[in-house]
Design a protein around this motif. Structure first.
Motif, PDB file in Angstrom:
ATOM      1  N   GLU A 140      20.877  -5.589   8.189  1.00 56.28           N
ATOM      2  CA  GLU A 140      21.620  -5.387   6.940  1.00 56.28           C
ATOM      3  C   GLU A 140      22.960  -4.696   7.160  1.00 56.28           C
ATOM      4  O   GLU A 140      23.877  -4.858   6.375  1.00 56.28           O
ATOM      5  CB  GLU A 140      20.781  -4.621   5.926  1.00 56.28           C
ATOM      6  CG  GLU A 140      20.429  -3.206   6.299  1.00 56.28           C
ATOM      7  CD  GLU A 140      19.543  -2.542   5.253  1.00 56.28           C
ATOM      8  OE1 GLU A 140      19.945  -1.474   4.765  1.00 56.28           O
ATOM      9  OE2 GLU A 140      18.484  -3.094   4.929  1.00 56.28           O
ATOM     10  N   GLU A 141      23.101  -3.951   8.264  1.00 55.57           N
ATOM     11  CA  GLU A 141      24.359  -3.232   8.525  1.00 55.57           C
ATOM     12  C   GLU A 141      25.533  -4.194   8.645  1.00 55.57           C
ATOM     13  O   GLU A 141      26.643  -3.911   8.178  1.00 55.57           O
ATOM     14  CB  GLU A 141      24.254  -2.400   9.810  1.00 55.57           C
ATOM     15  CG  GLU A 141      23.210  -1.306   9.778  1.00 55.57           C
ATOM     16  CD  GLU A 141      21.804  -1.830  10.086  1.00 55.57           C
ATOM     17  OE1 GLU A 141      21.672  -2.915  10.697  1.00 55.57           O
ATOM     18  OE2 GLU A 141      20.836  -1.162   9.698  1.00 55.57           O
ATOM     19  N   VAL A 142      25.278  -5.340   9.275  1.00 52.81           N
ATOM     20  CA  VAL A 142      26.337  -6.341   9.457  1.00 52.81           C
ATOM     21  C   VAL A 142      26.842  -6.823   8.104  1.00 52.81           C
ATOM     22  O   VAL A 142      28.052  -6.966   7.892  1.00 52.81           O
ATOM     23  CB  VAL A 142      25.804  -7.536  10.287  1.00 52.81           C
ATOM     24  CG1 VAL A 142      26.843  -8.611  10.432  1.00 52.81           C
ATOM     25  CG2 VAL A 142      25.317  -7.072  11.637  1.00 52.81           C
ATOM     26  N   LEU A 143      25.936  -7.057   7.190  1.00 57.08           N
ATOM     27  CA  LEU A 143      26.314  -7.528   5.864  1.00 57.08           C
ATOM     28  C   LEU A 143      26.998  -6.430   5.055  1.00 57.08           C
ATOM     29  O   LEU A 143      27.956  -6.701   4.325  1.00 57.08           O
ATOM     30  CB  LEU A 143      25.087  -8.048   5.114  1.00 57.08           C
ATOM     31  CG  LEU A 143      24.395  -9.256   5.753  1.00 57.08           C
ATOM     32  CD1 LEU A 143      23.137  -9.615   4.990  1.00 57.08           C
ATOM     33  CD2 LEU A 143      25.339 -10.440   5.819  1.00 57.08           C
ATOM     34  N   LEU A 144      26.507  -5.210   5.188  1.00 57.22           N
ATOM     35  CA  LEU A 144      27.105  -4.099   4.436  1.00 57.22           C
ATOM     36  C   LEU A 144      28.545  -3.827   4.882  1.00 57.22           C
ATOM     37  O   LEU A 144      29.371  -3.397   4.082  1.00 57.22           O
ATOM     38  CB  LEU A 144      26.250  -2.838   4.573  1.00 57.22           C
ATOM     39  CG  LEU A 144      24.943  -2.860   3.791  1.00 57.22           C
ATOM     40  CD1 LEU A 144      24.052  -1.689   4.177  1.00 57.22           C
ATOM     41  CD2 LEU A 144      25.214  -2.866   2.297  1.00 57.22           C
ATOM     42  N   GLU A 145      28.853  -4.091   6.158  1.00 56.32           N
ATOM     43  CA  GLU A 145      30.222  -3.910   6.638  1.00 56.32           C
ATOM     44  C   GLU A 145      31.191  -4.874   5.943  1.00 56.32           C
ATOM     45  O   GLU A 145      32.355  -4.547   5.745  1.00 56.32           O
ATOM     46  CB  GLU A 145      30.297  -4.155   8.149  1.00 56.32           C
ATOM     47  CG  GLU A 145      29.687  -3.064   8.983  1.00 56.32           C
ATOM     48  CD  GLU A 145      29.676  -3.415  10.465  1.00 56.32           C
ATOM     49  OE1 GLU A 145      30.260  -4.449  10.858  1.00 56.32           O
ATOM     50  OE2 GLU A 145      29.069  -2.647  11.234  1.00 56.32           O
ATOM     51  N   GLN A 146      30.703  -6.053   5.591  1.00 56.90           N
ATOM     52  CA  GLN A 146      31.546  -7.080   4.973  1.00 56.90           C
ATOM     53  C   GLN A 146      31.439  -7.103   3.451  1.00 56.90           C
ATOM     54  O   GLN A 146      32.121  -7.886   2.801  1.00 56.90           O
ATOM     55  CB  GLN A 146      31.149  -8.462   5.513  1.00 56.90           C
ATOM     56  CG  GLN A 146      31.284  -8.610   7.004  1.00 56.90           C
ATOM     57  CD  GLN A 146      32.720  -8.537   7.460  1.00 56.90           C
ATOM     58  OE1 GLN A 146      33.618  -9.026   6.786  1.00 56.90           O
ATOM     59  NE2 GLN A 146      32.949  -7.907   8.588  1.00 56.90           N
ATOM     60  N   ALA A 147      30.599  -6.261   2.896  1.00 56.63           N
ATOM     61  CA  ALA A 147      30.300  -6.281   1.466  1.00 56.63           C
ATOM     62  C   ALA A 147      31.542  -6.157   0.608  1.00 56.63           C
ATOM     63  O   ALA A 147      32.422  -5.353   0.876  1.00 56.63           O
ATOM     64  CB  ALA A 147      29.332  -5.151   1.128  1.00 56.63           C
ATOM     65  N   GLY A 148      31.609  -6.986  -0.418  1.00 58.17           N
ATOM     66  CA  GLY A 148      32.700  -6.919  -1.377  1.00 58.17           C
ATOM     67  C   GLY A 148      34.018  -7.442  -0.850  1.00 58.17           C
ATOM     68  O   GLY A 148      35.059  -7.208  -1.452  1.00 58.17           O
ATOM     69  N   ALA A 149      33.994  -8.174   0.251  1.00 58.39           N
ATOM     70  CA  ALA A 149      35.243  -8.647   0.858  1.00 58.39           C
ATOM     71  C   ALA A 149      35.090 -10.092   1.332  1.00 58.39           C
ATOM     72  O   ALA A 149      34.011 -10.683   1.251  1.00 58.39           O
ATOM     73  CB  ALA A 149      35.615  -7.750   2.033  1.00 58.39           C
TER      74      ALA A 149
ATOM     75  N   ALA B 202      34.410 -12.514   3.987  1.00 58.38           N
ATOM     76  CA  ALA B 202      33.697 -12.489   5.265  1.00 58.38           C
ATOM     77  C   ALA B 202      33.790 -13.825   5.992  1.00 58.38           C
ATOM     78  O   ALA B 202      33.020 -14.079   6.920  1.00 58.38           O
ATOM     79  CB  ALA B 202      32.239 -12.120   5.025  1.00 58.38           C
ATOM     80  N   SER B 203      34.732 -14.672   5.608  1.00 54.10           N
ATOM     81  CA  SER B 203      34.845 -16.009   6.197  1.00 54.10           C
ATOM     82  C   SER B 203      35.020 -15.962   7.708  1.00 54.10           C
ATOM     83  O   SER B 203      34.326 -16.663   8.451  1.00 54.10           O
ATOM     84  CB  SER B 203      36.025 -16.772   5.581  1.00 54.10           C
ATOM     85  OG  SER B 203      35.897 -16.839   4.193  1.00 54.10           O
ATOM     86  N   GLU B 204      35.943 -15.140   8.165  1.00 47.17           N
ATOM     87  CA  GLU B 204      36.231 -15.080   9.595  1.00 47.17           C
ATOM     88  C   GLU B 204      35.023 -14.566  10.371  1.00 47.17           C
ATOM     89  O   GLU B 204      34.645 -15.124  11.409  1.00 47.17           O
ATOM     90  CB  GLU B 204      37.445 -14.192   9.850  1.00 47.17           C
ATOM     91  CG  GLU B 204      37.915 -14.230  11.285  1.00 47.17           C
ATOM     92  CD  GLU B 204      39.223 -13.482  11.481  1.00 47.17           C
ATOM     93  OE1 GLU B 204      39.500 -13.135  12.637  1.00 47.17           O
ATOM     94  OE2 GLU B 204      39.958 -13.241  10.505  1.00 47.17           O
ATOM     95  N   SER B 205      34.391 -13.527   9.881  1.00 51.01           N
ATOM     96  CA  SER B 205      33.207 -12.980  10.551  1.00 51.01           C
ATOM     97  C   SER B 205      32.070 -13.992  10.570  1.00 51.01           C
ATOM     98  O   SER B 205      31.359 -14.126  11.561  1.00 51.01           O
ATOM     99  CB  SER B 205      32.741 -11.706   9.854  1.00 51.01           C
ATOM    100  OG  SER B 205      33.731 -10.720   9.931  1.00 51.01           O
TER     101      SER B 205
END
Length: 146
Positions: A59-68, A70-73
């Motif tokens: 879940e940490e990976v998703l929380l880092e991108q949350a609200g933004a 995340a296409s590139e990631s």
């Protein structure tokens, strides 16, 4: 948030009216906690709150991108076609057209247009030829007749 009727095809040539909900990026940015997590991937918005505990990468990976965006990631990780198919169940809407960035860096290699790609192969060839001449002139003495 705005809802607009958009026509889409069901693959049989018949148009079906489906509502498309548009969200502003400011609204998406507010959904950045483990209680409610939204991501933007290629202009589409996904509510992945239910998927948070199931994500194979944690879940940490998703929380880092949350609200933004995340296409590139998402593309850098190289998700499978199954993962891309799974996204459909979490789709909630699209980014408002006024918030969309112009497509500057397309990650799809099949659509990559390179105007100077010849430089990638011509310089090594020219370099190899020059090295060949240098080797020949310095290490292969000219034969002289006496």
């Amino acid at each position: 948030m705005a809802t607009v009727e958009a026509s889409s095809s069901d693959g049989k040539g018949q148009g079906v009216e489906t509502p498309v909900t548009y969200y502003r990026l400011e609204e998406v940015a507010k959904r950045n906690t483990s209680k409610e997590i939204w991501l933007v991937i290629h202009g589409r918005i996904y509510d992945i709150t239910r998927f948070l505990n199931e994500h194979p990468g944690g879940e940490e990976v998703l929380l880092e991108q949350a609200g933004a965006d995340a296409s590139e990631s998402f593309e850098d990780v190289g998700h499978s076609s199954d993962a891309r198919e799974m996204l459909k169940q979490y789709y909630i809407g699209d980014v408002h057209p006024n918030d969309l960035k112009p497509e500057s860096g397309n990650k799809d290699p099949s659509k990559n247009t390179c105007k100077s790609c010849w430089l990638y192969w011509i310089f090594p060839i020219i370099g190899a030829i020059l090295l060949g001449f240098l080797y020949r002139s310095y290490y292969m003495p000219e034969s002289r007749s006496s």
